[in-house]
Design a protein around this motif. Sequence first.
Motif, mmCIF file in Angstrom:
data_model
loop_
_atom_site.group_PDB
_atom_site.id
_atom_site.type_symbol
_atom_site.label_atom_id
_atom_site.label_comp_id
_atom_site.label_asym_id
_atom_site.label_seq_id
_atom_site.Cartn_x
_atom_site.Cartn_y
_atom_site.Cartn_z
ATOM 1 N N SER A 14 0.824 -1.202 0.000
ATOM 2 C CA SER A 14 0.000 0.000 0.000
ATOM 3 C C SER A 14 0.853 1.244 0.000
ATOM 4 C CB SER A 14 -0.927 -0.011 1.220
ATOM 5 O OG SER A 14 -1.715 1.148 1.237
ATOM 6 N N LEU A 15 1.919 1.242 0.809
ATOM 7 C CA LEU A 15 2.810 2.391 0.851
ATOM 8 C C LEU A 15 3.489 2.616 -0.490
ATOM 9 C CD1 LEU A 15 4.455 1.905 4.368
ATOM 10 C CD2 LEU A 15 2.908 3.738 3.684
ATOM 11 N N ASN A 16 3.772 1.544 -1.222
ATOM 12 C CA ASN A 16 4.437 1.661 -2.517
ATOM 13 C C ASN A 16 3.455 1.950 -3.651
ATOM 14 O OD1 ASN A 16 6.991 1.220 -1.536
ATOM 15 N ND2 ASN A 16 6.861 -1.013 -1.736
ATOM 16 N N GLY A 17 2.199 2.105 -3.331
ATOM 17 C CA GLY A 17 1.203 2.432 -4.350
ATOM 18 C C GLY A 17 0.633 1.237 -5.071
ATOM 19 N N VAL A 18 1.073 0.003 -4.737
ATOM 20 C CA VAL A 18 0.613 -1.172 -5.458
ATOM 21 C C VAL A 18 -0.873 -1.408 -5.221
ATOM 22 C CG1 VAL A 18 0.896 -3.669 -5.687
ATOM 23 C CG2 VAL A 18 2.902 -2.198 -5.413
ATOM 24 N N ALA A 19 -1.348 -1.056 -4.028
ATOM 25 C CA ALA A 19 -2.739 -1.326 -3.676
ATOM 26 C C ALA A 19 -3.696 -0.269 -4.217
ATOM 27 C CB ALA A 19 -2.881 -1.432 -2.162
ATOM 28 N N GLN A 20 -3.172 0.737 -4.922
ATOM 29 C CA GLN A 20 -4.046 1.772 -5.458
ATOM 30 C C GLN A 20 -5.041 1.176 -6.446
ATOM 31 O OE1 GLN A 20 -2.260 4.578 -8.216
ATOM 32 N NE2 GLN A 20 -3.407 6.261 -7.332
ATOM 33 N N GLU A 21 -6.306 1.524 -6.279
ATOM 34 C CA GLU A 21 -7.328 0.968 -7.157
ATOM 35 C C GLU A 21 -7.237 1.612 -8.528
ATOM 36 O OE1 GLU A 21 -12.074 -0.146 -7.037
ATOM 37 O OE2 GLU A 21 -11.172 1.036 -5.420
ATOM 38 N N LYS A 22 -7.360 0.782 -9.572
ATOM 39 C CA LYS A 22 -7.255 1.265 -10.939
ATOM 40 C C LYS A 22 -8.604 1.157 -11.645
ATOM 41 C CE LYS A 22 -2.379 0.062 -11.457
ATOM 42 N NZ LYS A 22 -1.351 -0.663 -12.252
ATOM 43 N N PHE A 23 -8.886 2.171 -12.453
ATOM 44 C CA PHE A 23 -10.137 2.234 -13.184
ATOM 45 C C PHE A 23 -9.794 2.372 -14.666
ATOM 46 C CE2 PHE A 23 -10.892 3.439 -8.899
ATOM 47 C CZ PHE A 23 -12.174 2.990 -8.582
ATOM 48 N N ASN A 24 -9.754 1.239 -15.361
ATOM 49 C CA ASN A 24 -9.402 1.198 -16.776
ATOM 50 C C ASN A 24 -10.581 1.730 -17.590
ATOM 51 O OD1 ASN A 24 -8.909 0.321 -19.501
ATOM 52 N ND2 ASN A 24 -7.490 -1.217 -18.706
ATOM 53 N N ILE A 25 -10.335 2.727 -18.413
ATOM 54 C CA ILE A 25 -11.440 3.366 -19.138
ATOM 55 C C ILE A 25 -12.130 2.400 -20.099
ATOM 56 C CG2 ILE A 25 -10.449 5.679 -18.907
ATOM 57 C CD1 ILE A 25 -9.644 5.525 -21.859
ATOM 58 N N LYS A 26 -11.433 1.346 -20.549
ATOM 59 C CA LYS A 26 -12.071 0.361 -21.428
ATOM 60 C C LYS A 26 -13.150 -0.426 -20.692
ATOM 61 C CE LYS A 26 -10.099 -1.890 -24.717
ATOM 62 N NZ LYS A 26 -10.803 -1.262 -25.873
ATOM 63 N N VAL A 57 -7.049 6.414 -12.826
ATOM 64 C CA VAL A 57 -7.823 6.198 -14.035
ATOM 65 C C VAL A 57 -6.831 5.874 -15.143
ATOM 66 C CG1 VAL A 57 -9.373 7.231 -15.725
ATOM 67 C CG2 VAL A 57 -9.676 7.717 -13.294
ATOM 68 N N LEU A 58 -6.926 4.667 -15.673
ATOM 69 C CA LEU A 58 -5.912 4.161 -16.596
ATOM 70 C C LEU A 58 -6.376 4.290 -18.036
ATOM 71 C CD1 LEU A 58 -3.161 2.670 -16.847
ATOM 72 C CD2 LEU A 58 -4.481 0.528 -16.874
ATOM 73 N N VAL A 59 -5.537 4.917 -18.855
ATOM 74 C CA VAL A 59 -5.730 4.967 -20.300
ATOM 75 C C VAL A 59 -4.736 3.970 -20.890
ATOM 76 C CG1 VAL A 59 -5.755 6.432 -22.348
ATOM 77 C CG2 VAL A 59 -6.395 7.396 -20.127
ATOM 78 N N PRO A 60 -5.217 2.783 -21.316
ATOM 79 C CA PRO A 60 -4.294 1.685 -21.626
ATOM 80 C C PRO A 60 -3.590 1.836 -22.965
ATOM 81 C CG PRO A 60 -6.545 0.999 -22.022
ATOM 82 C CD PRO A 60 -6.627 2.376 -21.429
ATOM 83 N N ALA A 61 -2.434 1.197 -23.053
ATOM 84 C CA ALA A 61 -1.601 1.231 -24.252
ATOM 85 C C ALA A 61 -2.300 0.559 -25.428
ATOM 86 C CB ALA A 61 -0.273 0.548 -23.969
ATOM 87 N N GLY A 62 -1.850 0.945 -26.629
ATOM 88 C CA GLY A 62 -2.307 0.281 -27.835
ATOM 89 C C GLY A 62 -3.571 0.847 -28.434
ATOM 90 N N HIS A 63 -4.027 2.001 -27.945
ATOM 91 C CA HIS A 63 -5.291 2.551 -28.423
ATOM 92 C C HIS A 63 -5.196 4.067 -28.591
ATOM 93 C CE1 HIS A 63 -7.415 -1.226 -27.560
ATOM 94 N NE2 HIS A 63 -6.692 -1.263 -26.447
ATOM 95 N N VAL A 64 -6.007 4.596 -29.525
ATOM 96 C CA VAL A 64 -6.225 6.029 -29.657
ATOM 97 C C VAL A 64 -7.665 6.298 -29.245
ATOM 98 C CG1 VAL A 64 -6.340 7.998 -31.223
ATOM 99 C CG2 VAL A 64 -4.542 6.283 -31.508
ATOM 100 N N PHE A 65 -7.835 7.066 -28.173
ATOM 101 C CA PHE A 65 -9.160 7.340 -27.635
ATOM 102 C C PHE A 65 -9.588 8.749 -28.059
ATOM 103 C CE2 PHE A 65 -7.216 4.211 -24.856
ATOM 104 C CZ PHE A 65 -8.217 3.243 -24.745
ATOM 105 N N LEU A 66 -10.400 8.824 -29.106
ATOM 106 C CA LEU A 66 -10.959 10.108 -29.531
ATOM 107 C C LEU A 66 -11.924 10.581 -28.446
ATOM 108 C CD1 LEU A 66 -10.959 11.927 -32.169
ATOM 109 C CD2 LEU A 66 -13.211 10.928 -32.594
ATOM 110 N N GLU A 77 -5.529 10.188 -10.257
ATOM 111 C CA GLU A 77 -4.357 10.151 -11.126
ATOM 112 C C GLU A 77 -4.815 9.664 -12.490
ATOM 113 O OE1 GLU A 77 -0.091 7.853 -11.870
ATOM 114 O OE2 GLU A 77 -1.403 7.216 -10.227
ATOM 115 N N LEU A 78 -4.758 10.535 -13.490
ATOM 116 C CA LEU A 78 -5.029 10.131 -14.865
ATOM 117 C C LEU A 78 -3.715 9.647 -15.458
ATOM 118 C CD1 LEU A 78 -7.036 10.009 -17.282
ATOM 119 C CD2 LEU A 78 -6.217 12.291 -17.907
ATOM 120 N N LYS A 79 -3.593 8.340 -15.647
ATOM 121 C CA LYS A 79 -2.346 7.774 -16.168
ATOM 122 C C LYS A 79 -2.554 7.342 -17.612
ATOM 123 C CE LYS A 79 1.414 4.547 -15.423
ATOM 124 N NZ LYS A 79 2.044 3.553 -14.528
ATOM 125 N N VAL A 80 -1.797 7.954 -18.510
ATOM 126 C CA VAL A 80 -1.840 7.617 -19.931
ATOM 127 C C VAL A 80 -0.602 6.780 -20.226
ATOM 128 C CG1 VAL A 80 -2.072 8.511 -22.268
ATOM 129 C CG2 VAL A 80 -3.001 9.825 -20.359
#
Length: 471
Positions: A14-26, A57-66, A77-80
């Motif tokens: 948790s301290l290292n951020g591993v437990a942070q909940e992720k919300f994949n936009i897909k 909030v995860l914007v995953p690799a391999g895609h172009v999101f118009l 955290e918006l992570k692209v």
Amino acid sequence: MKIIYFIAFIMLMSLNGVAQEKFNIKNYGAIGDGKTNDAIAIQKAIDACSAAGGGQVLVPAGHVFLSGPFNLKSFIELKVEAGAKILASPDEKVYTKSAFRENKGEGTIWIGGEKLEQVSITGNGIIDGNGISFMGEELKDSYVLKPFNIIDPRPHLLTLIGCKKLNIEGITFQNSAYWTIHLIGCNDVSISNITLLNSIKIRNSDGIDLDHSKNVRITNCYIESGDDCICLKNRREYEEYGACENIVVSNCTMTSSSCAIKIGSENMDRISNVLINNCNIRNSNRGIGIQNRDEGTVSDIIFSNLLIESKLFTDVWWGKSEPIYVTAYSRATANNKDAGWRLPKGQNKGKVGDIKNIYFSNIRCIGESGVYVSAESQDKISNVNFDQVSIQINKSTNEIGGFYDRRPSNVQGLIESKIAGFYFENAAEINLSNSEVIWGPNKPPYAGKAVEQKNVSDLKLTNFREGNRNK
């Protein structure tokens, strides 16, 4: 004992951020085919993350999101990811929210947020403003701006208002149709290791605009922009947020068709306590510009350890290759937009505030013009210090030189003149020490004196030299 180790492991993760909940936009319906408008799905992911108390909030690799417009929220955290892109929709009709409140003629908001805290935008992916889609005909060194009625639909890429504790790191921002990163009334901001690549032909495509913002650090960034790369200002539309102060810019490389580092132009309050250090300015119109045109003041600014390369552009762009530019003139009132929104409410004539306590140290410049310091009266600029500033003037383009540029002001904007290495007009307490003017191998035909002054009180020259360079 195993239970204790397990609990300790969970706490460490948790301290290292591993437990942070992720919300994949897909997972919220984003398609990522570069054609479908994914704004609703992106907003759903952000809203779900916020409802859960925060996360990534995860914007995953391999895609172009118009995407059309969407808003960030606190504790997000918006992570692209690298290999992912968020691309602004080219549909002008989806951009309806003004970037400047009731002033609807200066662009709209694409990615926004207001009164947020602890927001991050991270990752090695791309956020693309799709700027060319909003432009008219391409000219020599600019694009024609499309006409509009009331709302200029060109979207500002990122507009955050009244936010606290922001972190923007690693992202590539590119192709903005208007300002790229506009922070209004924000406090405690870190912008680091970003790449910002706008078309140098798109007017108004500023890089980073700090508007009434405080306690900001900009470090290790690479910026190319058609307009100012980094600009400090105080717009009238957001006057309740007060001064712009306590700003540090370091270790950045910049290129601009306008001005790499701009202070002022729009300043109805105070800009002060600014440190700009270890920066490389290449192939720009102006290098450093303090351009006061309103009643706000500029004070206590230090520029140090800079390399500046400037050149002439066409008159579409303000500036005449000045590596260092310090001016104080009342704003022009002939322009309807200036008269309607730049001046104090109910007034048709403005005034200009003071510039004082400005320091330039260990700066090496090469360009087609010299240092220009000028004001409408002698009491507006005082205590400006140049130490170890080298100016080499060398003709490098086919653009016509021999002009001083005071736009936008109530006096004549472009003044035809011989160009000095250091020009001082209507100022007090100017100190020029351990500095030089070098005339390059292509000395321009409009070259004037090494140092020229008009109506300057207390000009001190110490250990100054003038020379020529033949190679």
